[in-house]
Design a protein around this motif. Structure first.
Motif, short mmCIF file in Angstrom:
data_model
loop_
_atom_site.label_atom_id
_atom_site.label_comp_id
_atom_site.label_asym_id
_atom_site.label_seq_id
_atom_site.Cartn_x
_atom_site.Cartn_y
_atom_site.Cartn_z
N LYS A 489 0.72 -12.04 2.56
CA LYS A 489 0.56 -11.34 1.28
C LYS A 489 0.21 -12.32 0.17
CE LYS A 489 4.51 -8.99 1.72
NZ LYS A 489 5.65 -8.11 1.40
N SER A 490 0.83 -13.50 0.22
CA SER A 490 0.57 -14.51 -0.81
C SER A 490 -0.89 -14.91 -0.83
CB SER A 490 1.45 -15.74 -0.57
OG SER A 490 2.80 -15.40 -0.60
N LEU A 491 -1.45 -15.14 0.37
CA LEU A 491 -2.85 -15.56 0.47
C LEU A 491 -3.77 -14.43 0.04
CD1 LEU A 491 -4.68 -17.90 1.31
CD2 LEU A 491 -4.69 -16.99 3.63
N LEU A 492 -3.48 -13.22 0.49
CA LEU A 492 -4.31 -12.06 0.14
C LEU A 492 -4.33 -11.81 -1.37
CD1 LEU A 492 -3.21 -9.61 2.97
CD2 LEU A 492 -5.52 -10.52 2.65
N SER A 493 -3.21 -12.11 -2.04
CA SER A 493 -3.11 -11.82 -3.47
C SER A 493 -4.08 -12.63 -4.31
CB SER A 493 -1.68 -12.05 -3.97
OG SER A 493 -1.37 -13.43 -3.98
N GLY A 497 -10.39 -9.85 -6.85
CA GLY A 497 -10.26 -8.42 -7.04
C GLY A 497 -9.04 -7.77 -6.42
N ILE A 498 -8.17 -8.55 -5.78
CA ILE A 498 -7.03 -7.96 -5.07
C ILE A 498 -5.76 -8.00 -5.91
CG2 ILE A 498 -5.55 -8.12 -3.03
CD1 ILE A 498 -8.25 -6.93 -2.44
N GLY A 499 -5.11 -9.15 -6.05
CA GLY A 499 -3.87 -9.22 -6.81
C GLY A 499 -2.68 -8.84 -5.96
N ALA A 503 -2.58 -6.60 -2.47
CA ALA A 503 -2.31 -7.46 -1.31
C ALA A 503 -1.20 -6.86 -0.45
CB ALA A 503 -1.90 -8.87 -1.78
N GLU A 504 -0.19 -6.35 -1.12
CA GLU A 504 0.91 -5.70 -0.38
C GLU A 504 0.41 -4.46 0.34
OE1 GLU A 504 5.49 -4.18 -1.18
OE2 GLU A 504 4.32 -5.07 -2.80
N ASN A 505 -0.49 -3.70 -0.31
CA ASN A 505 -1.05 -2.51 0.33
C ASN A 505 -1.88 -2.86 1.55
OD1 ASN A 505 0.17 -1.13 -1.73
ND2 ASN A 505 -1.72 -0.48 -2.75
N VAL A 506 -2.69 -3.92 1.43
CA VAL A 506 -3.51 -4.38 2.57
C VAL A 506 -2.60 -4.83 3.72
CG1 VAL A 506 -5.15 -6.14 3.36
CG2 VAL A 506 -5.47 -5.05 1.13
N PRO A 526 -4.73 2.20 0.57
CA PRO A 526 -4.37 2.93 -0.65
C PRO A 526 -4.65 2.14 -1.92
CG PRO A 526 -2.65 3.18 1.01
CD PRO A 526 -3.63 2.18 1.56
N ARG A 527 -5.30 2.81 -2.87
CA ARG A 527 -5.61 2.26 -4.20
C ARG A 527 -6.65 1.13 -4.20
NH1 ARG A 527 -0.17 2.56 -7.97
NH2 ARG A 527 0.31 4.73 -7.51
N LEU A 528 -7.26 0.87 -3.06
CA LEU A 528 -8.32 -0.14 -3.04
C LEU A 528 -9.64 0.61 -3.23
CD1 LEU A 528 -8.41 -3.24 -0.72
CD2 LEU A 528 -10.50 -2.20 -1.58
#
Length: 709
Positions: A489-493, A497-499, A503-506, A526-528
């Motif tokens: 999640k840290s890397l995805l955030s 455009g993610i945040g 990131a948590e949703n992904v 969701p919400r992306l």
């Protein structure tokens, strides 16, 4: 003044490029996305240039916000004239703006305000006219109430005159100029604290004087820290006589008693109002420059650290060394997942080196270990020596890995979420192993300020530092790209455009629905929405995807172009990828359009030649001199292998395999002048150094760069 003109004046960038970049920023596009996928609109600006546009856009907006607040305050005071309004509108920086507003500020009760309330402003105006021949007689008229004498009346009038002098923008500008050009910064030791042990690190600055405009950033920050901790008193000074003479030239035009009174007021204004205020301002400006310099050093170091050489997807055995508490050992699979953990006790007091070697050998065999990562903290050298004695069945590489910030991660919420059933010692060992596999993926989990690369990071403006470091992390993550099916999640955030929330949703979507098989699957998160997909998709990589472009930096909006290229060549996209000779036959001009130009097409071809290529170098094994275990083993003239572990403006620090890092001062980096340390060395670079001096009492080692490996 318009924002476009303001930014161009500060950046000297092309007008169309700035205009289009501002439009993209206002459309909520990120810097990584703009610099990578909107080159035609920006005129091929890079992330640094776009970052500068962002910086000056924010400065302009802050300036305009302050102008509105001042205009409102002046309207409320009913003093806003068209001339004053024009001056405010024309102001191009906050300093000029605040000088214009200074006479109208509602301040606490000053000496001048009290004198006005006593009715002395007319006397002040008479003195400033410099026409009265008998000013004492004039002053006598104001002796009443609280004013008991002519001297008191004259003193009150001088306070008003001093305030007028302080509020004159030309006088303030001249004092600023003198401070900028000629100011000295000096220190005196606080005698009561001079002999304290903690004070000795500031000993060089107990009696110091230097030009404020030329003092290096690291020295200014050190002096400011010494002052903050109460070891020195600091003073900013200029030539008082010259400064007073410049003011007198602007005001005094007669040779009478009025002039004498004005001269006294000038000295009062200078010593009580102008110099304290403007010298503090000069120090603050110098401080901000020092902060910016230190933050720039930290940012460069962080970028080098994050883009450090990864080992890649290899099975790793990681060891967090220790003496009394033992060495924590973990076995990780190629994706960094924990397979096994145990504690061994090869060192004092248990000294079970034989048992520890057998255990490591059996674990390496059982988990098909390809590399061993050893933390560089306590007992690191002893553990490394032990591991190198083991005869493994397979060829296993041994690496010493920086532990900086590992303890911060192991006790963090992120670590607890990842490994809720393991204690901090196991989590720390896992972090060490994962850093070897992929430094970027692991280090983004740690507050960048805790990593400890740079100079005086705890003394600089923390919000500015945080913003700069977050920008560095974001740029590094997007430059490398992320494997969407393994990223934390840290890397995805940090993906464009993610945040944190998306990131948590992904992350949750992946856990609930299994691995992503296509970039299109991101639209189901969701919400992306469409904007987030546009900004992020090209930075997300999917290994072994049905569409090979999903594991490349080609943006989905350009897939059709690649398909057309392949079709025109009579091939499929699969057969076109990785064929440089075939790709050379493509005439890029045939695929240009109103929205797609040569910069984008050249990027696409480059990516098709080597899709998904990691921009980082491969990790290399390094070995310290096994005979050097403490600072006492060092001798002047020795040549030693070392690793650059920190870079500052005054040189770089090198790990030579002992507790203390040695310093290569800028003067010892090269035989020629060194303008930028980063032009000569980079973080984690393997080099050979020569020992110049060892100070055992202060635990300091002076080194010289001998050669680069």
């Amino acid at each position: 003044m318009q924002i476009l003109d303001y930014i161009i004046r500060h950046t000297q960038l092309n007008k169309t490029s700035v205009k289009n970049t501002l439009e993209l920023l206002n459309e909520d596009c990120t810097v990584p996305f703009i610099s990578r996928y909107r080159k035609e609109r920006t005129g091929n600006l890079d992330e640094v240039q776009i970052g500068a546009i962002v910086k000056f856009k924010e400065q302009f907006e802050a300036l305009e916000k302050r102008k509105k607040a001042i205009l409102k305050a002046l309207e409320e005071q009913d003093v806003l004239s068209s001339e004053l309004q024009n001056k405010i509108a024309a102001a191009q920086d906050l300093t000029t703006l605040e000088d214009i507003y200074l006479p109208y500020k509602k301040s606490r009760k000053t000496k001048a305000e009290k004198a006005r309330q006593l009715g002395l402003e007319p006397l002040a105006k008479i003195i400033m006219s410099q026409n009265a021949s008998d000013i004492e007689s004039v002053a006598f008229r104001y002796v009443k109430g609280e004013i008991a004498s002519e001297d008191q009346a004259l003193e009150g009038a001088r306070h008003i005159i001093a305030e007028w002098i302080n509020e004159r923008t030309d006088i303030r500008g001249n004092i600023r100029y003198q401070l900028e050009r000629f100011a000295l910064i000096s220190t005196k030791v606080v005698k009561a604290k001079e002999n304290e042990d903690a004070a000795q690190k500031f000993k060089d600055y107990f009696d110091w004087e230097e030009s404020l405009s030329r003092i290096p950033s690291h020295r200014l920050l050190a002096i400011l820290r010494a002052e903050k901790e109460g070891y020195v008193k600091l003073k900013i000074s200029i030539d008082d006589d010259r400064a007073l003479a410049k003011i007198e030239q602007r005001i005094i035009r007669s040779n009478n008693y009025c002039a004498d009174q004005i001269e006294i007021a000038i000295k009062d204004a200078y010593k009580r109002l102008l110099l304290p205020s403007l010298s503090n301002e000069a120090l603050q400006i110098a401080r901000e420059k020092a902060d910016d310099s230190a933050i720039a050093v930290f940012a460069k170091n962080l970028k080098q650290l994050l883009l450090g050489s990864p080992l890649g997807e290899k099975r790793v055995l990681a060891i967090d060394p220790g003496f009394r508490t033992g060495c924590k050992v973990v076995c990780l699979d190629a994706q960094g997942q924990l397979l096994y953990n145990e504690t061994i006790y090869p060192h004092a007091p248990k000294n079970d080196s034989i048992g520890a070697m057998k255990k490591i050998s059996s674990l390496a065999d059982a988990y098909k270990t390809e590399a061993i990562a050893i933390g560089n903290g306590t007992a690191s050298r002893e553990t490394e020596a032990l591991i190198r004695k083991i005869r493994f069945k397979n060829d296993i590489q041994v690496f010493v890995v920086s532990e900086a910030g590992a303890s911060i991660y192991s006790a963090s919420k992120i670590a607890r979420e990842e490994f809720p059933n393991y204690d901090v010692t196991v989590r720390g060992a896992i972090s060490i192993g994962r850093r070897l596999q992929d430094p970027l993926a692991e280090l983004v989990k740690i507050d960048a300020k805790s990593i400890g690369v740079g100079q005086y990071q705890h003394d600089v403006d923390q919000s500015k530092l945080q913003k700069s470091l977050e920008s560095v992390v974001e740029n590094c993550v997007n430059a490398v790209g992320v494997n969407i099916n393994t990223a934390s999640k840290s890397l995805l955030s940090y993906v464009s455009g993610i945040g944190p929330k998306l990131a948590e949703n992904v992350f949750n979507y992946r856990n609930e629905n299994g691995a992503f098989t296509s970039r299109k699957d991101l639209k189901n998160v969701p919400r992306l929405g469409g904007k987030a997909f546009e900004q992020s998709a090209a930075f997300m990589r999917i290994k072994d995807a049905k569409n090979p472009l999903d594991d490349s930096s080609v943006h989905p909006e350009r897939y059709q172009i690649v398909t057309k290229m392949a079709k025109d060549l009579g091939q499929s996209v699969n057969t076109l990828i990785g064929k440089p000779e075939t790709l050379k036959n493509i005439n890029l001009k045939d695929y240009c359009s109103d929205t797609v130009g040569l910069p984008t097409l050249e990027d696409i071809i480059k990516e098709l030649e080597k899709p998904g290529l990691d921009i980082r170098e491969q990790a290399k094994v390094f070995a310290f001199n096994q005979n050097i275990k403490t600072i006492n083993d060092l001798r002047e003239g020795q040549l030693l292998p070392g690793i650059v572990n920190n870079i500052t403006n005054f040189g770089c620090f090198v790990d030579v395999g002992i507790k203390e890092s040695g310093l290569i001062h800028v003067s010892n980096l090269s035989d020629s002048f060194v303008k930028d340390v980063n032009e000569h060395v980079h973080l984690h670079q393997q080099i050979v150094v020569q020992v110049l001096d060892i100070d055992l009492n202060r635990k300091r080692i002076q080194l010289k760069l001998h050669k680069k490996m």
